[in-house]
Each structure stands twice: as structure tokens, then as C-alpha cells.
Design a protein around this motif. Structure first.
Motif, PDB file in Angstrom:
ATOM      1  N   ASP A  23      -5.181  37.720  78.897  1.00 33.31           N
ATOM      2  CA  ASP A  23      -5.330  39.135  79.239  1.00 33.31           C
ATOM      3  C   ASP A  23      -5.193  40.010  78.000  1.00 33.31           C
ATOM      4  N   ILE A  24      -4.211  39.698  77.163  1.00 29.23           N
ATOM      5  CA  ILE A  24      -4.022  40.463  75.922  1.00 29.23           C
ATOM      6  C   ILE A  24      -5.201  40.245  74.987  1.00 29.23           C
ATOM      7  N   LEU A  25      -5.614  38.996  74.850  1.00 30.19           N
ATOM      8  CA  LEU A  25      -6.717  38.651  73.945  1.00 30.19           C
ATOM      9  C   LEU A  25      -7.993  39.394  74.318  1.00 30.19           C
ATOM     10  N   ASN A  26      -8.266  39.504  75.618  1.00 33.82           N
ATOM     11  CA  ASN A  26      -9.523  40.093  76.085  1.00 33.82           C
ATOM     12  C   ASN A  26      -9.407  41.565  76.463  1.00 33.82           C
ATOM     13  N   GLY A  27      -8.251  42.174  76.162  1.00 35.26           N
ATOM     14  CA  GLY A  27      -8.085  43.597  76.412  1.00 35.26           C
ATOM     15  C   GLY A  27      -7.931  43.969  77.867  1.00 35.26           C
ATOM     16  N   HIS A  28      -7.446  43.034  78.693  1.00 37.76           N
ATOM     17  CA  HIS A  28      -7.268  43.294  80.118  1.00 37.76           C
ATOM     18  C   HIS A  28      -5.806  43.543  80.477  1.00 37.76           C
ATOM     19  N   ASP A  29      -5.000  43.822  79.487  1.00 37.21           N
ATOM     20  CA  ASP A  29      -3.564  43.981  79.695  1.00 37.21           C
ATOM     21  C   ASP A  29      -3.196  45.450  79.849  1.00 37.21           C
ATOM     22  N   SER A  30      -1.954  45.676  80.253  1.00 29.80           N
ATOM     23  CA  SER A  30      -1.403  47.034  80.339  1.00 29.80           C
ATOM     24  C   SER A  30      -0.155  47.136  79.475  1.00 29.80           C
ATOM     25  N   VAL A  31      -0.138  46.409  78.365  1.00 29.51           N
ATOM     26  CA  VAL A  31       1.011  46.398  77.461  1.00 29.51           C
ATOM     27  C   VAL A  31       1.127  47.747  76.767  1.00 29.51           C
ATOM     28  N   PRO A  32       2.318  48.353  76.736  1.00 34.06           N
ATOM     29  CA  PRO A  32       2.493  49.648  76.056  1.00 34.06           C
ATOM     30  C   PRO A  32       2.074  49.590  74.592  1.00 34.06           C
ATOM     31  N   ALA A  33       1.596  50.712  74.101  1.00 32.44           N
ATOM     32  CA  ALA A  33       1.045  50.774  72.737  1.00 32.44           C
ATOM     33  C   ALA A  33       2.070  50.407  71.674  1.00 32.44           C
ATOM     34  N   LYS A  34       3.353  50.646  71.916  1.00 30.49           N
ATOM     35  CA  LYS A  34       4.364  50.380  70.887  1.00 30.49           C
ATOM     36  C   LYS A  34       4.421  48.901  70.515  1.00 30.49           C
ATOM     37  N   PHE A  35       4.032  48.017  71.436  1.00 30.71           N
ATOM     38  CA  PHE A  35       4.061  46.586  71.152  1.00 30.71           C
ATOM     39  C   PHE A  35       2.849  46.142  70.329  1.00 30.71           C
ATOM     40  N   LYS A  36       1.853  46.997  70.220  1.00 38.63           N
ATOM     41  CA  LYS A  36       0.621  46.637  69.525  1.00 38.63           C
ATOM     42  C   LYS A  36       0.538  47.227  68.117  1.00 38.63           C
ATOM     43  N   LYS A  37       1.548  48.008  67.764  1.00 42.67           N
ATOM     44  CA  LYS A  37       1.517  48.709  66.489  1.00 42.67           C
ATOM     45  C   LYS A  37       1.597  47.739  65.305  1.00 42.67           C
ATOM     46  N   GLY A  38       0.608  47.814  64.430  1.00 44.16           N
ATOM     47  CA  GLY A  38       0.649  47.062  63.182  1.00 44.16           C
ATOM     48  C   GLY A  38       0.287  45.596  63.248  1.00 44.16           C
ATOM     49  N   VAL A  39      -0.108  45.084  64.410  1.00 40.28           N
ATOM     50  CA  VAL A  39      -0.461  43.656  64.466  1.00 40.28           C
ATOM     51  C   VAL A  39      -1.773  43.433  63.716  1.00 40.28           C
ATOM     52  N   PRO A  40      -1.903  42.329  63.013  1.00 38.08           N
ATOM     53  CA  PRO A  40      -3.150  42.068  62.282  1.00 38.08           C
ATOM     54  C   PRO A  40      -4.299  41.837  63.251  1.00 38.08           C
ATOM     55  N   ASN A  41      -5.506  42.171  62.809  1.00 38.54           N
ATOM     56  CA  ASN A  41      -6.662  41.981  63.681  1.00 38.54           C
ATOM     57  C   ASN A  41      -7.926  41.833  62.838  1.00 38.54           C
ATOM     58  N   TRP A  42      -8.367  40.605  62.663  1.00 39.07           N
ATOM     59  CA  TRP A  42      -9.650  40.332  62.022  1.00 39.07           C
ATOM     60  C   TRP A  42     -10.618  39.956  63.143  1.00 39.07           C
ATOM     61  N   THR A  43     -11.447  40.894  63.537  1.00 35.05           N
ATOM     62  CA  THR A  43     -12.280  40.746  64.734  1.00 35.05           C
ATOM     63  C   THR A  43     -13.128  39.482  64.698  1.00 35.05           C
ATOM     64  N   PHE A  44     -13.733  39.186  63.555  1.00 33.43           N
ATOM     65  CA  PHE A  44     -14.605  38.015  63.464  1.00 33.43           C
ATOM     66  C   PHE A  44     -13.836  36.726  63.709  1.00 33.43           C
ATOM     67  N   MET A  45     -12.685  36.555  63.037  1.00 33.47           N
ATOM     68  CA  MET A  45     -11.941  35.306  63.185  1.00 33.47           C
ATOM     69  C   MET A  45     -11.319  35.197  64.570  1.00 33.47           C
ATOM     70  N   GLU A  46     -10.911  36.331  65.141  1.00 31.27           N
ATOM     71  CA  GLU A  46     -10.402  36.330  66.510  1.00 31.27           C
ATOM     72  C   GLU A  46     -11.491  35.828  67.460  1.00 31.27           C
ATOM     73  N   TRP A  47     -12.715  36.300  67.252  1.00 29.19           N
ATOM     74  CA  TRP A  47     -13.847  35.892  68.079  1.00 29.19           C
ATOM     75  C   TRP A  47     -14.191  34.423  67.852  1.00 29.19           C
ATOM     76  N   LEU A  48     -14.298  34.027  66.599  1.00 24.77           N
ATOM     77  CA  LEU A  48     -14.701  32.658  66.265  1.00 24.77           C
ATOM     78  C   LEU A  48     -13.704  31.637  66.796  1.00 24.77           C
ATOM     79  N   GLY A  49     -12.424  31.877  66.562  1.00 24.94           N
ATOM     80  CA  GLY A  49     -11.416  30.906  66.944  1.00 24.94           C
ATOM     81  C   GLY A  49     -11.303  30.683  68.429  1.00 24.94           C
ATOM     82  N   ASP A  50     -11.748  31.662  69.230  1.00 23.19           N
ATOM     83  CA  ASP A  50     -11.621  31.552  70.687  1.00 23.19           C
ATOM     84  C   ASP A  50     -12.883  31.063  71.367  1.00 23.19           C
TER      85      ASP A  50
END
Length: 249
Positions: A98-125
Motif C-alpha cells: 500500500d505504501i509502495l503504490n501510494g494507497h496508504d493513509s500514512v501521515p506526512a510526517k512519516f514520509k519526510k526526507g525518505v530517499p526516492n529514486w523513482t526509476f530504481m523503485e519501479w525497476l526493483g518491483d
């Protein structure tokens, strides 16, 4: 011997990137690094974990939830709210996806500053990519396995990342010893962590969630990942955040 060396290399490289990049960097931000080095370690995580690649972004967010809600019904992987190990792993998988695919309702404070390389996130999954890794492991075993029994190791290669997570999230909340009294059930699973690169010192980590050295509170507690972090800090690859001995939230 070749198969054993391959298995151990995959085990320790995978758990190293899990503890170093996903856990200490993505989730806890114990140190900083440039975007170039971040992509380097993203790539190394992809190679090391292979078919069981875990998104640093989704892992980081989910692990922050674990610390904020440890052993409550809002904990994404608590043995206290699961029937057994496999039930916990399945629940964790659903929350992770759910988190990976953006279907979550996690508060924004938990998402602050996490790394995100869109291509590698897509490729690895991608499932074709995961299956390609699994096929590569199988072909290696066909070439070098000296006994049919060795093929029983293949499922561990396929699911290396989840296996490492299950060991800590289940067993380190049920077995072991404690250095600190906490409001959750986190324990130190192994007196000398030869298996999980410091991750087994779970009680220590839950007490000091931002401390980059998971061991060091007893003479036998050695965190193998910590000297590597110190070396990379000295070389300028990363920069430790001093005084990080507090819990994440």
C-alpha cells in the motif's frame, strides 16, 4: 563450497544493505549523503537483494510507523497482533505494498526526507525483474550444486529481504535478553550478532532509535556495520549526524 560461499555472500550483502541503507539511512536518517552516493547505494541494494528488493522509500516509511506504534494495533509488524510468523509477514506485505503504490493513509510526517529514486523503485518491483533474478540464482545452482539437497537453499535466495525482516520483527520481539526496560517487547536476539550485522540488538535500537551503533552496551555486543559507517564518514562518503541517540519520533 561454491554454493555455500554464494549463499553466505548473498545473505551478508543483502542484510548489510538492509541495515545500512534501508534502516539506518532511509528510515532513521542517522547520516546524510549526496544524491550521487544515494543512487550508488540504491543500485547496490538492488544488486544485493535481487529478487527480494525492498523499496528504501516504502521500507523507511513503514519502519518509522513501527517505532512510533511498536507492539500496538497500528504497528505494521507486531507479533502481539499476529497469529503466527506467516500471518505477520502477510500483513507486513500488504501494508508495504500500500505504501509502495501510494494507497496508504500514512501521515506526512512519516514520509519526510525518505530517499526516492523513482526509476530504481519501479525497476526493483517489476515481476519480470524479480523472476529474472530468481532464474539467475537457479541457473547458478544448476551449474555448481554438488547435491540435490543444496537446492533447498534457493527459497532463501528468492525471499532474502523478507526473511531478514521476519527474523528481527518476529523473533527479536519474542526471544533474547534486554538491556533496557521499554514499553514494547523488543529484545536483543543474539549476544554476539554474527548473523544480522547488528540488527539483532533490537532492544538497544528501540531504546536509542537514532544511535548509529546498535551494540556497545555490553562487552560482547559488536555491531559489524558501525565500523563501516565510521570509515565511510571519514572518507567523506557520508556525514554522521552527531548526538543522534533519540527515538525517531
Amino acid at each position: 563450497m561454491i554454493i555455500l560461499c554464494f549463499f553466505l555472500a548473498h545473505w551478508y550483502l543483502s542484510v548489510l544493505m538492509q541495515t545500512f541503507f534501508l534502516h539506518r539511512y532511509a528510515a532513521h536518517q542517522m547520516f546524510t549523503m549526496s544524491k550521487g552516493w544515494e543512487k550508488f547505494f540504491y543500485t547496490l541494494t538492488f544488486i544485493s537483494q535481487g529478487s527480494s528488493f525492498l523499496s528504501p522509500r516504502a521500507y523507511g516509511i513503514m519502519h518509522r510507523l513501527h517505532h512510533a506504534h511498536a507492539d500496538t494495533e497500528n504497528d505494521p509488524h507486531s507479533p502481539e497482533y499476529s497469529k503466527n510468523l506467516f500471518d505477520m509477514m502477510w500483513k507486513t506485505r500488504l501494508i508495504y505494498n500500500d505504501i509502495l503504490n501510494g494507497h496508504d493513509s500514512v501521515p506526512a510526517k512519516f514520509k519526510k526526507g525518505v530517499p526516492n529514486w523513482t526509476f530504481m523503485e519501479w525497476l526493483g518491483d517489476r515481476w519480470p525483474v524479480r523472476l529474472a533474478w530468481a532464474g539467475a540464482y537457479t541457473l547458478f545452482y544448476i551449474q555448481f550444486a554438488t547435491s540435490p539437497w543444496l537446492f533447498l537453499l534457493l527459497p532463501f535466495h528468492f525471499l532474502m529481504g523478507p526473511v531478514h525482516g521476519a527474523i528481527i520483527n518476529w523473533y527479536a520481539h519474542r526471544y533474547g535478553y534486554t538491556n533496557f526496560k521499554l514499553e514494547d517487547t523488543a529484545r536483543n536476539l543474539l549476544p554476539f550478532d554474527f548473523l544480522m550485522m547488528g540488527e539483532s540488538y533490537h532492544n538497544n535500537h528501540h531504546k536509542f532509535g537514532g544511535r548509529p551503533n546498535f551494540g556497545g552496551f555490553r562487552w560482547h555486543e559488536f555491531d559489524p556495520a558501525y565500523p563501516m559507517i565510521l570509515l565511510l564518514n571519514k572518507l567523506g562518503v557520508l556525514k554522521l549526524r552527531l548526538g543522534r541517540d533519540e527515538a525517531y519520533m
